[in-house]
Scaffold this active site. Structure first.
Site, PDB file in Angstrom:
ATOM      1  N   LYS A  14       0.818  -1.120  -0.123  1.00 49.57           N
ATOM      2  CA  LYS A  14       0.021   0.076  -0.133  1.00 49.57           C
ATOM      3  C   LYS A  14       0.885   1.237  -0.089  1.00 49.57           C
ATOM      4  O   LYS A  14       0.595   2.170  -0.881  1.00 49.57           O
ATOM      5  CB  LYS A  14      -0.959  -0.080   1.138  1.00 49.57           C
ATOM      6  N   ARG A  89      -9.602   0.318   8.452  1.00 52.88           N
ATOM      7  CA  ARG A  89      -9.207  -0.960   8.993  1.00 52.88           C
ATOM      8  C   ARG A  89     -10.344  -1.629   9.813  1.00 52.88           C
ATOM      9  O   ARG A  89     -10.197  -2.602  10.077  1.00 52.88           O
ATOM     10  CB  ARG A  89      -8.003  -0.754   9.924  1.00 52.88           C
ATOM     11  N   ARG A 128      11.909  -6.402   5.585  1.00 48.84           N
ATOM     12  CA  ARG A 128      11.996  -5.003   5.893  1.00 48.84           C
ATOM     13  C   ARG A 128      12.553  -4.869   7.399  1.00 48.84           C
ATOM     14  O   ARG A 128      13.195  -3.763   7.672  1.00 48.84           O
ATOM     15  CB  ARG A 128      10.729  -4.434   5.700  1.00 48.84           C
ATOM     16  N   ARG A 134      12.177  -1.520  11.565  1.00 53.69           N
ATOM     17  CA  ARG A 134      10.898  -1.098  11.790  1.00 53.69           C
ATOM     18  C   ARG A 134      10.320  -1.946  12.841  1.00 53.69           C
ATOM     19  O   ARG A 134      10.428  -3.233  12.856  1.00 53.69           O
ATOM     20  CB  ARG A 134       9.954  -1.033  10.708  1.00 53.69           C
ATOM     21  N   ARG A 145      -0.393  -8.824  13.459  1.00 52.33           N
ATOM     22  CA  ARG A 145      -1.114  -8.077  12.469  1.00 52.33           C
ATOM     23  C   ARG A 145      -1.715  -8.679  11.558  1.00 52.33           C
ATOM     24  O   ARG A 145      -2.832  -8.345  10.961  1.00 52.33           O
ATOM     25  CB  ARG A 145       0.251  -7.148  11.808  1.00 52.33           C
TER      26      ARG A 145
HETATM   27  P1  AP5 Z   1       4.551  -1.555   1.983  1.00 52.90           P
HETATM   28  O1  AP5 Z   1       4.411  -0.816   0.501  1.00 52.90           O
HETATM   29  O2  AP5 Z   1       5.085  -0.631   3.078  1.00 52.90           O
HETATM   30  O3  AP5 Z   1       3.309  -2.505   2.280  1.00 52.90           O
HETATM   31  P2  AP5 Z   1       2.011  -1.614   3.119  1.00 52.90           P
HETATM   32  O4  AP5 Z   1       0.884  -2.681   2.719  1.00 52.90           O
HETATM   33  O5  AP5 Z   1       2.265  -0.447   3.236  1.00 52.90           O
HETATM   34  O6  AP5 Z   1       2.734  -2.497   4.635  1.00 52.90           O
HETATM   35  P3  AP5 Z   1       2.925  -2.064   6.085  1.00 52.90           P
HETATM   36  O7  AP5 Z   1       3.433  -2.883   6.834  1.00 52.90           O
HETATM   37  O8  AP5 Z   1       3.189  -0.573   5.903  1.00 52.90           O
HETATM   38  O9  AP5 Z   1       1.199  -2.086   6.243  1.00 52.90           O
HETATM   39  P4  AP5 Z   1       0.347  -2.147   7.734  1.00 52.90           P
HETATM   40  O10 AP5 Z   1      -0.844  -1.939   7.085  1.00 52.90           O
HETATM   41  O11 AP5 Z   1       0.721  -3.220   8.393  1.00 52.90           O
HETATM   42  O12 AP5 Z   1       1.169  -1.022   8.483  1.00 52.90           O
HETATM   43  P5  AP5 Z   1       0.546   0.590   8.953  1.00 52.90           P
HETATM   44  O13 AP5 Z   1       1.787   1.453   8.911  1.00 52.90           O
HETATM   45  O14 AP5 Z   1      -0.688   0.932   8.045  1.00 52.90           O
HETATM   46  O15 AP5 Z   1       5.464  -2.920   1.482  1.00 52.90           O
HETATM   47  C1  AP5 Z   1       6.081  -3.614   2.603  1.00 52.90           C
HETATM   48  C2  AP5 Z   1       7.454  -4.160   2.134  1.00 52.90           C
HETATM   49  O16 AP5 Z   1       7.218  -4.919   0.795  1.00 52.90           O
HETATM   50  C3  AP5 Z   1       8.499  -2.976   1.808  1.00 52.90           C
HETATM   51  O17 AP5 Z   1       9.740  -3.219   2.429  1.00 52.90           O
HETATM   52  C4  AP5 Z   1       8.438  -3.080   0.264  1.00 52.90           C
HETATM   53  O18 AP5 Z   1       9.553  -2.418  -0.261  1.00 52.90           O
HETATM   54  C5  AP5 Z   1       8.104  -4.341  -0.152  1.00 52.90           C
HETATM   55  N1  AP5 Z   1       7.235  -4.526  -1.473  1.00 52.90           N
HETATM   56  C6  AP5 Z   1       6.348  -3.617  -2.059  1.00 52.90           C
HETATM   57  N2  AP5 Z   1       6.015  -4.066  -2.937  1.00 52.90           N
HETATM   58  C7  AP5 Z   1       6.574  -5.014  -3.294  1.00 52.90           C
HETATM   59  C8  AP5 Z   1       6.646  -5.815  -4.533  1.00 52.90           C
HETATM   60  N3  AP5 Z   1       5.768  -5.609  -5.295  1.00 52.90           N
HETATM   61  N4  AP5 Z   1       7.488  -6.929  -4.703  1.00 52.90           N
HETATM   62  C9  AP5 Z   1       8.473  -7.319  -3.516  1.00 52.90           C
HETATM   63  N5  AP5 Z   1       8.325  -6.511  -2.285  1.00 52.90           N
HETATM   64  C10 AP5 Z   1       7.748  -5.251  -2.361  1.00 52.90           C
HETATM   65  O19 AP5 Z   1       0.027   0.198  10.497  1.00 52.90           O
HETATM   66  C11 AP5 Z   1       1.035  -0.009  11.416  1.00 52.90           C
HETATM   67  C12 AP5 Z   1       0.156  -0.144  12.724  1.00 52.90           C
HETATM   68  O20 AP5 Z   1      -0.276   1.172  13.164  1.00 52.90           O
HETATM   69  C13 AP5 Z   1      -0.794  -1.037  12.862  1.00 52.90           C
HETATM   70  O21 AP5 Z   1      -0.490  -2.548  13.254  1.00 52.90           O
HETATM   71  C14 AP5 Z   1      -1.785  -0.348  13.931  1.00 52.90           C
HETATM   72  O22 AP5 Z   1      -1.166  -0.836  15.226  1.00 52.90           O
HETATM   73  C15 AP5 Z   1      -1.608   1.081  13.491  1.00 52.90           C
HETATM   74  N6  AP5 Z   1      -2.757   1.505  12.758  1.00 52.90           N
HETATM   75  C16 AP5 Z   1      -2.424   1.947  11.307  1.00 52.90           C
HETATM   76  N7  AP5 Z   1      -3.494   2.474  10.964  1.00 52.90           N
HETATM   77  C17 AP5 Z   1      -4.493   1.932  11.918  1.00 52.90           C
HETATM   78  C18 AP5 Z   1      -5.768   2.183  11.572  1.00 52.90           C
HETATM   79  N8  AP5 Z   1      -6.461   2.845  10.547  1.00 52.90           N
HETATM   80  N9  AP5 Z   1      -6.727   1.926  12.722  1.00 52.90           N
HETATM   81  C19 AP5 Z   1      -6.057   1.188  13.706  1.00 52.90           C
HETATM   82  N10 AP5 Z   1      -4.762   0.966  13.923  1.00 52.90           N
HETATM   83  C20 AP5 Z   1      -3.884   1.589  12.884  1.00 52.90           C
END
Ligand code: AP5
Length: 191
Positions: A14, A89, A128, A134, A145
């Site tokens: 994402k 979410r 990552r 992270r 997660r």
């Molecule tokens: P990346 O692009 O970072 O993927 P992502 O889907 O954004 O994954 P995240 O880990 O950031 O998502 P998340 O939803 O768990 O975390 P968030 O920050 O929202 O890619 C991931 C990796 O893969 C990278 O290394 C990238 O380079 C690689 N990659 C990408 N595309 C690729 C490809 N095509 N091929 C190979 N490799 C690839 O949330 C974190 C925490 O915050 C949550 O656990 C929760 O505690 C809190 N939180 C955030 N939002 C909310 C909400 N709305 N409600 C409640 N709690 C929340």
């Protein structure tokens, strides 16, 4: 105005794809994960509380993130559209977002779901964690997660499906190819 939700499990790409979408389509990026990490880094009261949930791979309470989104929307009346990354979410968050946008007469236009199998998600996030350190990218936290995603977030896809807004994109392959598939869905929705 064009409002897009980029939906998918942790590690589905994402954040990576949001960067490309922002530059191509000029949308304003709202990532609740990024906002929360900034609060944690600044050691604000919100950040100190949120860190406890984030470090365990649990979701931060709905009212906290809904408040953050509301402030972000109000802060950018000039935006030609928003890309929501990592939000909503829970179904409660999706309903709250609809209400906020209804008030502004600019509903969600499209929800793109990135489809990536679990084995690949874990591989990406563990890597990552090694590369960037992270704090929630350890195998134990990643597992929780993903569990939270299945229990609380996956129903959000059904919510948008019922509203006829959900489309899927294969999230495995090169970042460029996936972006092309996403762009085609956005162009189709804009047309
Ligand atoms: P990346 O692009 O970072 O993927 P992502 O889907 O954004 O994954 P995240 O880990 O950031 O998502 P998340 O939803 O768990 O975390 P968030 O920050 O929202 O890619 C991931 C990796 O893969 C990278 O290394 C990238 O380079 C690689 N990659 C990408 N595309 C690729 C490809 N095509 N091929 C190979 N490799 C690839 O949330 C974190 C925490 O915050 C949550 O656990 C929760 O505690 C809190 N939180 C955030 N939002 C909310 C909400 N709305 N409600 C409640 N709690 C929340």
């Amino acid at each position: 105005m064009f409002n897009l939700v980029l939906f998918g499990p942790p590690g589905s790409g994402k954040g990576t794809q949001s960067e490309n979408i922002i530059s191509q389509f000029g949308l304003l990026h709202i990532s609740t994960g990024d906002i929360l990490r900034a609060e944690v880094a600044a050691e604000t009261p919100l950040g100190v509380e949120a860190k406890k949930n984030m470090d365990n791979g649990e979701l931060v309470p709905d009212e906290v993130v809904i408040g953050m989104i509301s402030s972000k929307l109000d802060a950018h009346p000039e935006a030609k559209g928003f890309i929501f990354d990592g939000f909503p979410r829970t179904v409660a968050q999706a309903e709250a977002l609809d209400k906020l946008l209804e008030f502004k007469n600019n509903p969600i236009n499209l929800v793109i779901s990135l489809e990536v199998k679990e084995e690949e998600l874990i591989k990406r996030l563990v890597q990552r964690g090694i590369d960037s350190g992270r704090s929630d990218d350890t195998e134990e936290v990643i597992t929780n997660r993903i569990k939270q995603y299945h229990e609380k977030t996956a129903p959000v896809a059904d919510f948008y499906k019922e509203h006829g807004k959900l489309v899927s994109v294969e999230g495995i392959g090169s970042i460029g190819d996936i972006f092309e598939a996403i762009s085609a869905k956005i162009e189709h929705s804009l047309a």
